[in-house]
Each structure stands twice: as structure tokens, then as C-alpha cells.
Scaffold this motif. Structure first.
Motif, short mmCIF file in Angstrom:
data_model
loop_
_atom_site.label_atom_id
_atom_site.label_comp_id
_atom_site.label_asym_id
_atom_site.label_seq_id
_atom_site.Cartn_x
_atom_site.Cartn_y
_atom_site.Cartn_z
N ARG A 129 0.84 -1.20 0.00
CA ARG A 129 0.00 0.00 0.00
C ARG A 129 0.88 1.26 0.00
O ARG A 129 1.88 1.33 0.69
N TYR A 130 0.44 2.22 -0.79
CA TYR A 130 1.17 3.48 -0.91
C TYR A 130 0.22 4.66 -0.75
O TYR A 130 -0.95 4.58 -1.12
N TYR A 145 -4.22 13.79 -0.67
CA TYR A 145 -3.62 12.46 -0.56
C TYR A 145 -4.62 11.41 -1.05
O TYR A 145 -5.84 11.60 -0.99
N ALA A 146 -4.07 10.30 -1.50
CA ALA A 146 -4.87 9.12 -1.81
C ALA A 146 -4.01 7.89 -1.57
O ALA A 146 -2.77 7.98 -1.59
N HIS A 147 -4.64 6.76 -1.31
CA HIS A 147 -3.86 5.53 -1.17
C HIS A 147 -4.25 4.54 -2.26
O HIS A 147 -5.33 4.63 -2.84
N LYS A 190 4.86 13.39 -3.79
CA LYS A 190 5.63 12.36 -3.09
C LYS A 190 4.83 11.06 -2.99
O LYS A 190 3.61 11.08 -2.90
N LEU A 191 5.55 9.97 -2.99
CA LEU A 191 4.97 8.65 -2.72
C LEU A 191 5.50 8.14 -1.39
O LEU A 191 6.69 8.28 -1.09
N HIS A 192 4.61 7.57 -0.58
CA HIS A 192 5.00 7.00 0.71
C HIS A 192 4.56 5.54 0.74
O HIS A 192 3.39 5.24 0.46
N SER A 215 5.07 7.69 8.16
CA SER A 215 6.46 7.36 8.45
C SER A 215 6.65 5.88 8.77
O SER A 215 7.68 5.46 9.27
N ALA A 216 5.64 5.08 8.43
CA ALA A 216 5.69 3.66 8.79
C ALA A 216 6.88 2.95 8.16
O ALA A 216 7.45 2.02 8.72
#
Length: 250
Positions: free
Chosen positions: A2-3, A60-62, A90-92, A247-248
């Protein structure tokens, strides 16, 4: 995996965020671009939804995807495919349970007004040529902080479980050549900010006093509030999450 993706857009050319048949939407353009580049079907879940013509400075979206090796390079390449009015920031990589909508605990909007004809704000601000009493508008805005039920500012026939919102900030201020209304809350109802601004403008024009604004807030009746202002002046400016959400994975 998941991002979360952080992005912004200028909403003029879109029929809002949410994907729908026979209309160009931000979600639809992003999903098509992501799916093409990543070579898999990508579905995005947004932090919320903006109406047609509304802009977002931060959204944001996931989504779920196979492993993405270089997040920064992927952002760069996706931006090359996207139209000029949508930009990825950015991608997280996040935990599988992270949710772009449900974990957001605070959202902020701005509404831009200009009081002189200005060609550079034609598509990005609402032109109000009538003199406005900003002091009275701020007095009326402060009433929002002590109120909880905002059904009077909600779009009619909206399918929501509750009209309760906690407004943490609501203020008008002059910024250079424009008048800006800033509002922050834990959540917003559909059309709420544009209806709030329309109501406060009635106060600023001297048509309504503070006692009537209190009547509107207590009425739970959308017809008593001011008319919604145009979408082009509205900006989603910030969506906040618990630090652990983004920040996971560093």
C-alpha cells in the motif's frame, strides 16, 4: 503493498475528484495514468472529494501496487505523463491498514476573493466589487468555533451519518491583493465551505447581522444560509495525518 500519494491540482478542467461516467475527473486521470505506467490496475482512495472546479494544494490518496523500487523516480516519471494541472509531490510506502480518508484528522481550506477586477485571478478567485466589512465577517466566522452541527451548510439530500464537525479555525485576512478566508476542521460536509463563505459575505455586505447568523446555525436549514460562492475560489490546502501513518516505512 500500500502506498500514499501526495499531489495537487488546479480544478478548472475537472468535474471534481471522484471518478464518474462520462466526465473527466482527477481520480479518473490519476488512475488511468498510474495503471498505464505501473502496468496493473490501480484504484485510488482519496482523503476526501472536491466538487467540480475546486482546487487542491495538498491532497492524498492511497492505492495498492506491486513493489515500487524507486519512489522518487516513479513520481518524476508519472508527472511526465500527467497533464500540467495535476502534479505529484511524493509517494509513501505505508502499512497495509493505512487509509487516506479515515486516518486524516484535520483538513484546511482557503477561499480567495478579489475586490478589484484582475485578469490574473479570473479562474482562481471570486470577484466581489461590493465593499466588505472584514471585522464583521470575522466576528461572524468566530461563531463557527462554538458550533457543532453544520447541517445548515450541507448540500441537500447528502447521504451522511452525521452533520457534526469540529471547526478549529475560521478567519478572514488580507493577503497582498486578495482577501482570504481560512478554515480548519476535523471534517467538512459537501459544499460546506462555499456555503459558509456565501453566508459570511452577506454579513460583510451589511445584509445580515450576527444574530441572524446564529439563527442560521441553529436552523439546520440550508435554505436559510447564504448562496454558495463559485468553486473557482476554493482550495484544499492541507490534510494532516498521525505521524506514524506516513512514516511507517521511513
Amino acid at each position: 503493498m500500500r502506498y500514499f500519494v501526495e499531489f495537487s491540482y488546479f480544478g478548472k478542467n475537472y468535474h471534481g475528484w471522484q471518478k464518474q461516467p462520462n466526465a473527466i475527473t482527477v481520480q479518473g486521470v490519476l488512475e488511468e495514468t498510474f495503471s498505464t505506467y505501473l502496468r496493473e490496475t490501480v484504484e485510488l482512495t482519496g482523503a476526501g472529494r472536491t466538487d467540480a472546479g475546486v482546487h487542491a494544494k495538498q491532497m492524498y490518496a492511497h492505492f495498492e501496487s506491486n513493489a515500487i523500487n524507486d519512489l522518487q523516480q516513479t513520481v518524476y516519471r508519472l508527472n511526465a505523463f500527467l497533464p500540467a494541472d495535476i502534479s505529484l509531490k511524493k509517494l509513501h510506502q505505508v502499512e497495509e491498514s493505512a487509509h487516506a480518508r479515515f486516518e486524516a484528522f484535520e483538513r484546511s481550506y482557503e477561499y480567495w476573493i478579489v475586490q478589484e477586477k484582475n485578469p490574473f485571478y479570473t479562474e482562481s478567485a471570486h470577484y466581489v466589487k461590493v465593499p466588505l466589512d472584514i471585522g464583521k465577517m470575522n466576528e461572524a466566522a468566530s461563531l463557527l468555533l462554538d458550533h457543532k452541527d453544520f447541517e445548515c451548510f450541507s448540500r441537500s439530500n447528502t447521504d451522511v451519518k452525521t452533520f457534526l464537525c469540529e471547526v478549529k479555525r475560521a478567519v478572514w485576512e488580507v493577503r497582498e491583493d486578495k482577501l482570504v478566508f481560512s478554515i480548519t476542521a476535523d471534517r467538512f460536509l459537501r459544499n460546506m465551505v462555499r456555503a459558509v463563505v456565501g453566508t459570511l459575505l452577506e454579513v460583510g455586505m451589511g445584509k445580515w447581522d450576527l444574530s441572524y447568523v446564529k439563527t442560521v446555525l441553529n436552523s439546520r436549514d440550508r435554505s436559510k444560509a447564504g448562496a454558495s460562492v463559485p468553486a473557482k475560489g476554493l482550495y484544499l490546502t492541507s490534510v494532516l495525518y498521525p505521524k506514524k501513518t506516513l512514516s511507517a516505512h521511513g
